[in-house]
Design a protein around this motif. Structure first.
Motif, PDB file in Angstrom:
ATOM      1  N   ARG A 108      29.922  58.839  31.599  1.00  0.00           N
ATOM      2  CA  ARG A 108      30.974  57.523  31.761  1.00  0.00           C
ATOM      3  C   ARG A 108      30.481  56.298  32.570  1.00  0.00           C
ATOM      4  NH1 ARG A 108      37.188  57.278  33.429  1.00  0.00           N
ATOM      5  NH2 ARG A 108      37.824  55.338  32.047  1.00  0.00           N
ATOM      6  N   ALA A 109      29.945  56.810  33.694  1.00  0.00           N
ATOM      7  CA  ALA A 109      29.277  55.863  34.611  1.00  0.00           C
ATOM      8  C   ALA A 109      28.490  54.922  33.978  1.00  0.00           C
ATOM      9  CB  ALA A 109      28.928  56.371  36.000  1.00  0.00           C
ATOM     10  N   VAL A 110      27.588  55.516  33.233  1.00  0.00           N
ATOM     11  CA  VAL A 110      26.540  54.746  32.436  1.00  0.00           C
ATOM     12  C   VAL A 110      27.070  53.908  31.365  1.00  0.00           C
ATOM     13  CG1 VAL A 110      24.467  55.041  30.710  1.00  0.00           C
ATOM     14  CG2 VAL A 110      24.461  56.417  33.030  1.00  0.00           C
ATOM     15  N   ARG A 111      28.200  54.353  30.568  1.00  0.00           N
ATOM     16  CA  ARG A 111      28.926  53.278  29.927  1.00  0.00           C
ATOM     17  C   ARG A 111      29.452  52.315  30.336  1.00  0.00           C
ATOM     18  NH1 ARG A 111      30.849  58.497  27.737  1.00  0.00           N
ATOM     19  NH2 ARG A 111      33.008  58.024  28.666  1.00  0.00           N
ATOM     20  N   LEU A 112      29.910  52.357  31.658  1.00  0.00           N
ATOM     21  CA  LEU A 112      30.672  51.422  32.317  1.00  0.00           C
ATOM     22  C   LEU A 112      29.556  50.443  33.012  1.00  0.00           C
ATOM     23  CD1 LEU A 112      33.739  53.300  33.388  1.00  0.00           C
ATOM     24  CD2 LEU A 112      33.624  51.672  31.680  1.00  0.00           C
ATOM     25  N   GLY A 113      28.289  50.689  32.869  1.00  0.00           N
ATOM     26  CA  GLY A 113      27.215  49.409  33.590  1.00  0.00           C
ATOM     27  C   GLY A 113      26.742  50.287  34.715  1.00  0.00           C
ATOM     28  N   GLY A 114      27.000  51.510  35.139  1.00  0.00           N
ATOM     29  CA  GLY A 114      26.305  52.042  36.272  1.00  0.00           C
ATOM     30  C   GLY A 114      24.864  52.782  35.793  1.00  0.00           C
ATOM     31  N   SER A 115      24.081  53.644  36.663  1.00  0.00           N
ATOM     32  CA  SER A 115      22.972  54.225  36.265  1.00  0.00           C
ATOM     33  C   SER A 115      23.062  55.590  37.142  1.00  0.00           C
ATOM     34  CB  SER A 115      21.814  53.506  36.849  1.00  0.00           C
ATOM     35  OG  SER A 115      21.993  53.175  38.131  1.00  0.00           O
ATOM     36  N   PRO A 168      27.614  49.361  39.029  1.00  0.00           N
ATOM     37  CA  PRO A 168      27.112  48.249  38.131  1.00  0.00           C
ATOM     38  C   PRO A 168      26.514  47.244  39.363  1.00  0.00           C
ATOM     39  CG  PRO A 168      29.091  48.631  37.232  1.00  0.00           C
ATOM     40  CD  PRO A 168      29.136  49.696  38.489  1.00  0.00           C
ATOM     41  N   TYR A 169      27.177  47.443  40.597  1.00  0.00           N
ATOM     42  CA  TYR A 169      26.669  46.500  41.609  1.00  0.00           C
ATOM     43  C   TYR A 169      25.658  47.051  42.303  1.00  0.00           C
ATOM     44  CZ  TYR A 169      31.057  44.597  39.572  1.00  0.00           C
ATOM     45  OH  TYR A 169      32.020  44.203  38.582  1.00  0.00           O
ATOM     46  N   GLY A 170      24.955  48.403  42.337  1.00  0.00           N
ATOM     47  CA  GLY A 170      24.270  48.774  43.095  1.00  0.00           C
ATOM     48  C   GLY A 170      24.623  49.831  44.160  1.00  0.00           C
ATOM     49  N   ALA A 171      26.019  50.020  44.216  1.00  0.00           N
ATOM     50  CA  ALA A 171      26.491  50.884  45.288  1.00  0.00           C
ATOM     51  C   ALA A 171      26.289  52.369  44.918  1.00  0.00           C
ATOM     52  CB  ALA A 171      27.893  50.473  45.386  1.00  0.00           C
ATOM     53  N   ALA A 172      25.757  53.136  45.888  1.00  0.00           N
ATOM     54  CA  ALA A 172      25.394  54.486  45.513  1.00  0.00           C
ATOM     55  C   ALA A 172      26.643  55.448  45.718  1.00  0.00           C
ATOM     56  CB  ALA A 172      24.221  55.108  46.247  1.00  0.00           C
TER      57      ALA A 172
END
Length: 180
Positions: free
Chosen positions: A125-132, A152-156
């Motif tokens: 879900r995180a990937v679908r929402l623009g995360g990695s 998506p903003y780079g926060a781990a």
């Protein structure tokens, strides 16, 4: 805060008018505090820093957190808990930032852990929402399944799904991660 070596960058009310501040500890890790009037809601956080001694002194001085050093196969950590709390009340840890990560430019940082029902589904879900995905879901014996992600903003951040009722404990430390 200042006497302990930290910096307050901004101190303003939050959206509900409660005191809130953006700060930096003496090791360079940025964090925020606010008065919520509610019990601590984030189940687990880890401060990854190259100077664990300075961090332990700072957080003990500023927040009066109790600390318990643990040995683990990967170097151990210092578990943090509120004054008067027992071992089951751990809410985070101070962890040594490996020298190779510091050399690669990784700065001191807090890594929040969120309890979820399914770590793999949360990662998808995180990937679908623009995360990695920084570390794909992997089982941690006796704990649960863990994945490390980036928004998506780079926060781990990390997610963990307990493999038993009552929660799990992140690798390297023994603080609880609460039920989702």
């Amino acid at each position: 805060m200042h006497r302990a070596g930290g910096t307050v960058h901004r101190c303003t009310p939050d959206e509900r008018g409660r005191p809130a501040a953006l700060c930096t500890d003496p090791t360079g890790a940025v964090f925020a505090v606010r008065q919520t009037g509610a019990p601590f809601r984030l189940p687990w956080t880890e401060l990854h820093t190259p100077d664990t001694a300075a961090a332990r002194t700072f957080y003990r001085t500023v927040f009066d957190w109790q600390q318990h050093d643990l040995r683990a196969e990967r170097g151990g950590c210092t578990v943090l808990r509120p004054v008067g709390g027992g071992p089951e009340d751990g809410h985070g840890a101070i962890v040594q930032l490996p020298a190779h990560q510091a050399a690669d430019g990784i700065r001191p940082h807090w890594l929040p852990y969120f309890a979820v029902l399914d770590a793999d589904a949360a990662a998808e879900r995180a990937v679908r929402l623009g995360g990695s995905v920084r570390m794909t879901g992997r089982p941690v014996p006796g704990l649960g399944r863990l994945a490390r992600l980036t928004d998506p903003y780079g926060a781990a951040f990390a997610v963990i799904a307990a493999d038993r009722p009552g929660g799990a404990r992140p690798p390297g430390c023994s603080g609880p991660v609460g039920r989702p």
